[in-house]
Design a protein around this motif. Sequence first.
Motif, mmCIF file in Angstrom:
data_model
loop_
_atom_site.group_PDB
_atom_site.id
_atom_site.type_symbol
_atom_site.label_atom_id
_atom_site.label_comp_id
_atom_site.label_asym_id
_atom_site.label_seq_id
_atom_site.Cartn_x
_atom_site.Cartn_y
_atom_site.Cartn_z
ATOM 1 N N THR A 21 -2.336 1.053 -2.305
ATOM 2 C CA THR A 21 -1.872 -0.217 -1.754
ATOM 3 C C THR A 21 -2.786 -1.323 -2.210
ATOM 4 O O THR A 21 -4.003 -1.154 -2.277
ATOM 5 C CB THR A 21 -1.834 -0.149 -0.221
ATOM 6 O OG1 THR A 21 -0.859 0.820 0.184
ATOM 7 C CG2 THR A 21 -1.452 -1.501 0.379
ATOM 8 N N TRP A 38 0.317 -3.485 -11.461
ATOM 9 C CA TRP A 38 -0.576 -2.340 -11.448
ATOM 10 C C TRP A 38 -0.913 -1.926 -12.882
ATOM 11 O O TRP A 38 -0.015 -1.806 -13.734
ATOM 12 C CB TRP A 38 0.060 -1.147 -10.738
ATOM 13 C CG TRP A 38 0.133 -1.283 -9.256
ATOM 14 C CD1 TRP A 38 1.211 -1.659 -8.510
ATOM 15 C CD2 TRP A 38 -0.933 -1.065 -8.322
ATOM 16 N NE1 TRP A 38 0.890 -1.675 -7.170
ATOM 17 C CE2 TRP A 38 -0.423 -1.310 -7.032
ATOM 18 C CE3 TRP A 38 -2.262 -0.666 -8.445
ATOM 19 C CZ2 TRP A 38 -1.205 -1.176 -5.876
ATOM 20 C CZ3 TRP A 38 -3.028 -0.539 -7.299
ATOM 21 C CH2 TRP A 38 -2.502 -0.785 -6.038
ATOM 22 N N THR A 59 11.552 -5.224 -9.765
ATOM 23 C CA THR A 59 10.482 -4.382 -10.290
ATOM 24 C C THR A 59 10.623 -4.175 -11.795
ATOM 25 O O THR A 59 11.734 -4.233 -12.358
ATOM 26 C CB THR A 59 10.476 -3.008 -9.595
ATOM 27 O OG1 THR A 59 11.799 -2.449 -9.650
ATOM 28 C CG2 THR A 59 10.019 -3.125 -8.149
ATOM 29 N N TYR A 61 8.852 -1.623 -14.973
ATOM 30 C CA TYR A 61 8.064 -0.418 -15.160
ATOM 31 C C TYR A 61 7.788 -0.160 -16.634
ATOM 32 O O TYR A 61 8.609 -0.446 -17.506
ATOM 33 C CB TYR A 61 8.798 0.808 -14.581
ATOM 34 C CG TYR A 61 8.976 0.756 -13.083
ATOM 35 C CD1 TYR A 61 10.217 0.495 -12.517
ATOM 36 C CD2 TYR A 61 7.893 0.955 -12.235
ATOM 37 C CE1 TYR A 61 10.380 0.450 -11.139
ATOM 38 C CE2 TYR A 61 8.050 0.899 -10.859
ATOM 39 C CZ TYR A 61 9.302 0.645 -10.324
ATOM 40 O OH TYR A 61 9.449 0.586 -8.958
ATOM 41 N N THR A 69 7.052 6.587 -11.395
ATOM 42 C CA THR A 69 6.434 5.415 -10.769
ATOM 43 C C THR A 69 7.407 4.691 -9.861
ATOM 44 O O THR A 69 8.587 4.502 -10.202
ATOM 45 C CB THR A 69 5.933 4.449 -11.851
ATOM 46 O OG1 THR A 69 5.099 5.157 -12.774
ATOM 47 C CG2 THR A 69 5.135 3.304 -11.233
ATOM 48 N N ILE A 71 7.128 1.069 -7.389
ATOM 49 C CA ILE A 71 6.360 -0.045 -6.822
ATOM 50 C C ILE A 71 7.216 -0.711 -5.761
ATOM 51 O O ILE A 71 8.378 -1.046 -6.009
ATOM 52 C CB ILE A 71 5.945 -1.048 -7.911
ATOM 53 C CG1 ILE A 71 5.045 -0.361 -8.940
ATOM 54 C CG2 ILE A 71 5.223 -2.246 -7.281
ATOM 55 C CD1 ILE A 71 4.676 -1.233 -10.120
ATOM 56 N N SER A 72 6.623 -0.900 -4.605
ATOM 57 C CA SER A 72 7.340 -1.516 -3.492
ATOM 58 C C SER A 72 6.426 -2.528 -2.811
ATOM 59 O O SER A 72 5.266 -2.696 -3.209
ATOM 60 C CB SER A 72 7.788 -0.441 -2.500
ATOM 61 O OG SER A 72 6.681 0.277 -2.006
ATOM 62 N N ARG A 73 6.952 -3.187 -1.801
ATOM 63 C CA ARG A 73 6.135 -4.196 -1.123
ATOM 64 C C ARG A 73 6.444 -4.232 0.359
ATOM 65 O O ARG A 73 7.524 -3.799 0.796
ATOM 66 C CB ARG A 73 6.379 -5.574 -1.742
ATOM 67 C CG ARG A 73 7.796 -6.099 -1.527
ATOM 68 C CD ARG A 73 7.974 -7.463 -2.169
ATOM 69 N NE ARG A 73 9.300 -8.014 -1.877
ATOM 70 C CZ ARG A 73 9.682 -9.237 -2.206
ATOM 71 N NH1 ARG A 73 8.840 -10.041 -2.862
ATOM 72 N NH2 ARG A 73 10.889 -9.661 -1.916
ATOM 73 N N PHE A 80 1.522 -4.767 -1.692
ATOM 74 C CA PHE A 80 2.423 -4.047 -2.573
ATOM 75 C C PHE A 80 1.799 -2.699 -2.909
ATOM 76 O O PHE A 80 0.561 -2.562 -2.917
ATOM 77 C CB PHE A 80 2.791 -4.850 -3.828
ATOM 78 C CG PHE A 80 1.646 -5.293 -4.682
ATOM 79 C CD1 PHE A 80 0.835 -6.358 -4.307
ATOM 80 C CD2 PHE A 80 1.393 -4.674 -5.899
ATOM 81 C CE1 PHE A 80 -0.209 -6.781 -5.104
ATOM 82 C CE2 PHE A 80 0.362 -5.093 -6.710
ATOM 83 C CZ PHE A 80 -0.447 -6.152 -6.317
ATOM 84 N N THR A 81 2.653 -1.725 -3.137
ATOM 85 C CA THR A 81 2.218 -0.347 -3.198
ATOM 86 C C THR A 81 2.695 0.329 -4.474
ATOM 87 O O THR A 81 3.810 0.090 -4.938
ATOM 88 C CB THR A 81 2.759 0.425 -1.975
ATOM 89 O OG1 THR A 81 2.227 -0.155 -0.795
ATOM 90 C CG2 THR A 81 2.374 1.894 -2.022
ATOM 91 N N LEU A 82 1.823 1.164 -5.003
ATOM 92 C CA LEU A 82 2.139 1.993 -6.169
ATOM 93 C C LEU A 82 2.243 3.434 -5.714
ATOM 94 O O LEU A 82 1.360 3.930 -5.016
ATOM 95 C CB LEU A 82 1.036 1.882 -7.217
ATOM 96 C CG LEU A 82 1.086 2.883 -8.370
ATOM 97 C CD1 LEU A 82 2.199 2.493 -9.337
ATOM 98 C CD2 LEU A 82 -0.257 2.943 -9.086
ATOM 99 N N CYS A 97 -5.038 -3.484 -9.249
ATOM 100 C CA CYS A 97 -3.920 -4.386 -9.041
ATOM 101 C C CYS A 97 -4.325 -5.769 -9.557
ATOM 102 O O CYS A 97 -5.515 -6.108 -9.619
ATOM 103 C CB CYS A 97 -3.479 -4.436 -7.583
ATOM 104 S SG CYS A 97 -4.708 -4.972 -6.375
#
Length: 130
Positions: A21, A38, A59, A61, A69, A71-73, A80-82, A97
């Motif tokens: 995160t 990221w 997103t 990639y 992979t 990625i969200s938020r 935001f998260t990987l 990040c």
Amino acid sequence: QVQLRESGPGLVKPSQTLSLTCTASGEPITNTYYYWIWVRQPPGKGLEWMGAIAYSGRTYYNPSLKSRTSISRDTSKNQFTLQLTSQSPEDAAVYYCAARVTSVLEVVDTLKDPNEYDYWGQGTQVTVSP
């Protein structure tokens, strides 16, 4: 001024999913023209762009990692998260990040170039080991 801070486990087991995160402060991650990125750097190698999430939620990639992979938020936490599935020793790296502020329409090339990033987190080391 944007500050970024990565958090997550420093050690994951092979085949597990890595979840990191990034907490942003100084600007909402929904601010127009902000892209949240990221990248990672394996030992002895260069930076590898993994992906990004735009202020809109769109997103992007790296094709070579796309199948693993996500990625969200969480806009309520300004995070935001990987997530990177199927960890192997080759995924051991320092994960960063970063943020890029740009209004260009064809944005992918600038998201891939670390020299274009405006803000960086300090990075977090991830080791993959049984």
